[in-house]
Motif scaffolding. Structure first.
Motif, mmCIF file in Angstrom:
data_model
loop_
_atom_site.group_PDB
_atom_site.id
_atom_site.type_symbol
_atom_site.label_atom_id
_atom_site.label_comp_id
_atom_site.label_asym_id
_atom_site.label_seq_id
_atom_site.Cartn_x
_atom_site.Cartn_y
_atom_site.Cartn_z
ATOM 1 N N SER A 35 -19.507 8.621 2.635
ATOM 2 C CA SER A 35 -19.520 9.872 3.397
ATOM 3 C C SER A 35 -20.530 9.834 4.531
ATOM 4 C CB SER A 35 -19.826 11.044 2.463
ATOM 5 O OG SER A 35 -21.116 10.916 1.906
ATOM 6 N N ALA A 55 -14.990 5.750 -0.023
ATOM 7 C CA ALA A 55 -14.703 7.177 0.123
ATOM 8 C C ALA A 55 -13.283 7.414 0.638
ATOM 9 C CB ALA A 55 -15.710 7.815 1.062
ATOM 10 N N GLN A 93 -5.741 8.226 -3.816
ATOM 11 C CA GLN A 93 -5.639 8.621 -5.218
ATOM 12 C C GLN A 93 -4.748 7.651 -5.991
ATOM 13 O OE1 GLN A 93 -3.916 12.570 -4.014
ATOM 14 N NE2 GLN A 93 -2.583 12.228 -5.788
ATOM 15 N N ILE A 144 -17.400 9.790 -2.626
ATOM 16 C CA ILE A 144 -16.690 11.000 -2.213
ATOM 17 C C ILE A 144 -17.544 11.731 -1.165
ATOM 18 C CG2 ILE A 144 -15.548 11.193 -4.458
ATOM 19 C CD1 ILE A 144 -17.417 13.546 -5.089
ATOM 20 N N ASP A 177 -10.769 14.843 -2.270
ATOM 21 C CA ASP A 177 -11.572 14.279 -3.354
ATOM 22 C C ASP A 177 -11.136 14.832 -4.706
ATOM 23 O OD1 ASP A 177 -13.100 12.692 -1.693
ATOM 24 O OD2 ASP A 177 -14.726 14.159 -1.489
ATOM 25 N N ARG A 222 -8.070 13.083 -5.741
ATOM 26 C CA ARG A 222 -8.387 11.691 -6.099
ATOM 27 C C ARG A 222 -8.995 11.616 -7.497
ATOM 28 N NH1 ARG A 222 -12.623 10.062 -2.578
ATOM 29 N NH2 ARG A 222 -12.128 7.838 -2.709
ATOM 30 N N VAL A 239 -19.241 9.629 -9.605
ATOM 31 C CA VAL A 239 -19.068 9.848 -8.171
ATOM 32 C C VAL A 239 -20.405 9.758 -7.454
ATOM 33 C CG1 VAL A 239 -17.025 11.278 -8.463
ATOM 34 C CG2 VAL A 239 -19.275 12.379 -8.353
#
Length: 451
Positions: free
Chosen positions: A51, A198, A202, A223, A230, A233, A253
């Protein structure tokens, strides 16, 4: 030894007396004769995204310490370290790291180890590192977003820490892990998770969750780019785990501070908990640094609030401090605020293995309920070897992903590549020092500057 003759007159007779004298012993020392710096930039075969940004190359500076025995000129050593400045992780630019490394190099050349007193030499190395740290804090930086003191040039310091410990290990014929006595009972470690970008879809995550090697207790997912995506996913990942042959696999995560505030973090985590429980996921859920690294209290607020949720009995959420952790003082603040269930100790942010060990020891002694994770960043096997040594040295280790073979490169700069013994298992290092040398022939095309 030599014999000295003395003549005496005894009762009119000349007496020759030989007196044995021991010549003064000149104890051997190991002197740092030279230090080479080699800046490098090695392309990644696959781009890595979080991210906070993306990486397409692994760059840094190799530190090569050349030393010799002052009594035996045939006994020579070359020790290796890897400086990994990252503007988005250590807040170090490449130019600032280079300037810092050149200055640190000057301080160390000519210094000597005693060679015969391991404890004394380890204390000596700590003193040298303190001197380098003082220099780092006084260094004028050009990066537009420099870290606050005492967080300057931590990755640069860690490269010299690696090289100095590599030298001590070679001199005393011990792996770096064995220079510390804390973790000597640990014979094997496992890689705790495989990490996904990131931007991993999915579908890709669902397939990975079901097919990952059984040695992986967790799947780690970056994420924070788009929460709605997200959530989909993570839900797909949870469904896949529930239906797989390993339904106890943990979802982990790394938010990388993307949610910023405590309120947003709690809202997102509540939605995630409800969605995952709805598809039957009942394993722990690990969440790495949801809030800003500059606000430890916000992280503590998230941790305290979640512990009261009724869903904790079904799907316990654990909060990890990551970007917020730089120094031992940060560890003490986590303890004081009870701010996290886990902490991520990165060698490059800590300033090296010596400082990371101090952080691990503090948690072991004062906060045994806080779990320890050894994380990393984009690096080659040379940097990963340092993480492996730390993992075996620590008095406690709960998770690690950084001590693992690094194969996202066109080749390997390490003369001794990291290899799993079986599955995702690594055994205690036996090679003296860091565990590897630098393959100069391989890295030559990627060297951008030398000193």
């Amino acid at each position: 030894m030599y014999m000295k003759r003395h003549f005496f007159i005894l009762h009119g007779c000349l007496v020759l007396v030989f007196v044995s004298l021991m010549a003064p012993v000149a104890w051997a020392k190991v002197r740092i004769d030279a230090i080479d710096l080699k800046a490098f930039s090695i392309p990644l075969e696959k781009q890595f995204k979080t991210s906070k940004g993306s990486s397409s190359t692994c760059y840094g500076i190799f530190v090569l310490i050349h030393a010799s025995d002052t009594q035996n000129t045939n006994r020579k050593f070359t020790a290796l370290g890897s400086i990994l400045p990252r503007t988005l992780v250590t807040n170090e630019s490449k130019s600032d790291a280079w300037s810092g490394a050149v200055a640190m190099r000057r301080i160390l050349i000519g210094r000597t180890l005693n060679d015969g007193d391991l404890a004394g030499d380890m204390t000596l190395v700590e003193d040298w590192l303190d001197h380098l740290d003082t220099l780092a804090q006084g260094q004028k930086l050009t990066w537009q977003n420099p870290p606050t003191k005492p967080r300057q040039l931590r990755a640069t310091l860690s490269g010299f820490d690696m090289a100095l410990l590599d030298l001590v290990g070679q001199v005393y014929e011990k792996p770096i892990a064995d220079l510390f006595e804390d973790g000597n009972e640990r014979k094997t470690i496992f890689r705790s998770a495989a990490t996904y970008n990131a931007t991993a879809s999915q579908k890709k995550l669902a397939i990975a969750a079901a097919k990952l090697h059984t040695d992986y207790p967790a799947i780690r997912i970056k994420i924070g780019l788009d929460f709605e995506k997200d959530l989909k996913r993570l839900t797909a990942t949870a469904e896949s785990i529930v239906q797989s042959s390993k339904p106890d696999r943990v979802i982990w995560v790394d938010v990388n501070q993307a949610w910023k505030e405590a309120a947003a973090s709690l809202d997102h985590l509540e939605q995630i908990a409800n969605a995952l429980i709805a598809v039957g996921y009942t394993q722990p859920f690990l969440c790495e640094q949801p809030t800003s690294e500059k606000d430890m209290q916000a992280l503590a607020n998230v941790t305290h609030a979640i512990r009261q949720w009724p869903t904790q009995k079904t799907m316990p959420i654990k909060i990890m401090a990551d970007e917020a952790i730089w120094t031992l003082d940060d560890i003490k603040q986590v303890h004081a605020l009870d701010a996290a269930d886990m902490v991520n100790i990165k060698i490059q942010k800590a300033g090296g293995i010596v400082h990371a060990m101090k952080m691990g020891r503090y948690l072991y002694e004062h906060a045994p309920h806080v779990e320890i994770y050894i994380g990393g960043l984009v690096m080659t096997d040379i940097g990963a070897w340092a993480n492996i040594q730390l993992c075996f040295a620590l008095p406690r280790l709960d998770y690690q992903t950084s001590g693992a073979p690094r194969r996202n490169f066109p080749g390997n700069p390490a003369t001794h590549p990291i290899k799993y013994v079986t599955g995702r298992q690594l055994t205690r290092p036996i090679v003296h020092g860091l565990g590897t040398g630098l393959d100069l022939q391989h890295v030559q095309p990627y060297i951008t500057k030398t000193h």
